[in-house]
Design an enzyme around this catalytic site. Sequence first.
Site, short mmCIF file in Angstrom:
data_model
loop_
_atom_site.label_atom_id
_atom_site.label_comp_id
_atom_site.label_asym_id
_atom_site.label_seq_id
_atom_site.Cartn_x
_atom_site.Cartn_y
_atom_site.Cartn_z
CE LYS A 193 31.68 50.18 40.92
NZ LYS A 193 32.44 50.94 39.96
CD GLU A 199 37.17 34.97 42.04
OE1 GLU A 199 36.09 35.58 41.87
OE2 GLU A 199 38.06 34.90 41.17
N GLY A 252 36.69 49.86 41.18
CA GLY A 252 37.15 48.84 42.12
C GLY A 252 38.56 49.10 42.63
NE ARG A 253 42.04 49.87 37.28
CZ ARG A 253 41.00 49.47 36.55
NH1 ARG A 253 40.22 48.51 37.00
NH2 ARG A 253 40.74 50.02 35.38
CD GLU A 338 41.54 45.21 37.18
OE1 GLU A 338 41.55 43.97 37.27
OE2 GLU A 338 40.95 45.93 38.01
CG HIS A 369 70.51 39.61 50.17
ND1 HIS A 369 71.86 39.54 50.39
CD2 HIS A 369 70.06 40.69 50.87
CE1 HIS A 369 72.22 40.52 51.21
NE2 HIS A 369 71.15 41.23 51.51
CE LYS A 479 36.00 38.85 36.56
NZ LYS A 479 35.30 40.10 36.88
O1 F6P Z 1 38.08 40.95 37.88
C1 F6P Z 1 38.43 42.28 38.00
C2 F6P Z 1 37.60 43.06 38.96
O2 F6P Z 1 36.46 43.51 38.31
C3 F6P Z 1 38.39 44.20 39.56
O3 F6P Z 1 38.45 45.30 38.74
C4 F6P Z 1 37.67 44.41 40.85
O4 F6P Z 1 38.43 45.16 41.73
C5 F6P Z 1 37.46 42.97 41.27
O5 F6P Z 1 37.17 42.29 40.08
C6 F6P Z 1 36.41 42.74 42.31
O6 F6P Z 1 35.15 43.18 41.91
P1 F6P Z 1 33.99 43.38 42.95
O7 F6P Z 1 34.41 44.44 43.91
O8 F6P Z 1 32.79 43.79 42.14
O9 F6P Z 1 33.76 42.08 43.66
#
Ligand code: F6P
Length: 506
Positions: A193, A199, A252-253, A338, A369, A479
């Site tokens: 987003k 990452e 995002g979620r 979250e 199990h 972060k």
């Molecule tokens: O670290 C949390 C977060 O902001 C989530 O809410 C989001 O889905 C994820 O990181 C990834 O963010 P982006 O889509 O901006 O890379």
Amino acid sequence: MTDAIWDALKGLAKPSLTELFDGDSQRLDKLSTRFELGEEETLGEIRFDWSKTHLDDAHIAAFEELAGAMDFAGRRAALFAGEIVNPTEGRAAEHTAQRGVGKEESVQLALDYHHKTAAIVEAILRGAMGEVKHLIHVGIGGSALGPALAVDALAEEGSLVDVHVVSNIDGVALERALRACDPQTTMLAIASKTFTTIETMTNAESVMNWFRENEVADPYGRVVALTASPEKAVEWGVDETRILPFSESVGGRYSLWSSIGFPVAMALGWPDFAEFLAGAAAMDEHFRDTDGADNLPLRAAFADQYYTRLRGCQTRAVFAYDQRLALLPDYLQQLEMESNGKSVKADGTPVEGPTAPITWGGVGTDAQHAVFQLLHQGTNLVPVDFIACIAPGDDLAEDHHRILLSNCFAQGAALMAGKASEDAARAYPGDRPSATILLDDLTPATFGALVAFHEHRTFANAVLMGINPFDQFGVELGKAIAKQIEKGGTTFDPSTEALLQAAGIA
Ligand code: F6P
């Protein structure tokens, strides 16, 4: 006002599940609902059975009063109207507009974006980017969990492309995906987003290096960006024609429905993706138009509040009796924890009582199990959701599916009934709650409705607690500290310093 309602709730009699069934012959009808998707043409059916929870008429009436006091109808109307429902970030939360339900301009904008995504998906599948056999989708959190779940759930009968969702910064994850792909027939989707997440950007760079090392002719020509920050994608080098945007007002979620769902559309084809949106829209309309406990996500939230607030349950478990939904607990963890793992209300004042429980779970029958011992005889009361499908996902002998479903239903029955025994080690206390969500078949539409149900359940819980479910400031501090470590020059506590030294980072 709400204190008085909570006091009244706390004071209500708490009959056992067996007593509740014995005392009300209508209980099953009241709390088990067949939800049909689609009006003119059926898109499938899902049964939501909340009768093995402790909700009864008195609790439901009190929770309906609580919903009134918390202005549930007003908050819900604000959500669908595209008003600012995320005040800390000054944003609307318009994931339903992605499914065609919401403010007119937002629905139109989502439709325009979807047309672009559909056109690109169809062009790539027709060969516009040359042969594409593999798709590496890099993203994390909401930009990965939904696509990974949806591809795993729906592409069982053969995916149009081989999709690898890579989220972790741990290079092992990306290396595994790269080993499974041929660089000459692989494309890269960068899903973020913000287009700044460390990452995702690091993984994307490494895929580009892999293209270069393997002499792929035009590495940038293999990239698609899925983002609400198109200008950053341009800066990064993605060609504007291959940037698939979505609105800032899609969290995002909650973004699986937007261009973040690109790998799902690539795996299934656009018509199935459109059906997935339509299934979610059916749940949106139900949630928007139904009052009181007949509203399925709200009813589920009543039960959630009952267990966390009145019975002190610190966790809730979700077991999918369907291998295709194995990633659902992971997805729900982010959605619920979250969103509602907060200690303050939307107005900044402390929340009284516990908020989101810890969501956990697994897949049945495997989990039986491994962890069910605790559910049946442990000291924690854990409300459980079982999710299963009537139609099998496999073509093997029918024993597989029959035994799978028998086990699923047996667990709910056993948790409720328990079993007396002279031998304490063999006694089951029973009276342990479960809800069952039974899909007639796992299709893009029923899956869409299932996910939308959980989004609305999360929102309904937030409203009942007065929480803003759409921000996530709790993820920022870690972060920021990781960035300080990368930069150097900051001294941390002795334990952290020693760990950094041991790893050769300091
Ligand atoms: O670290 C949390 C977060 O902001 C989530 O809410 C989001 O889905 C994820 O990181 C990834 O963010 P982006 O889509 O901006 O890379």
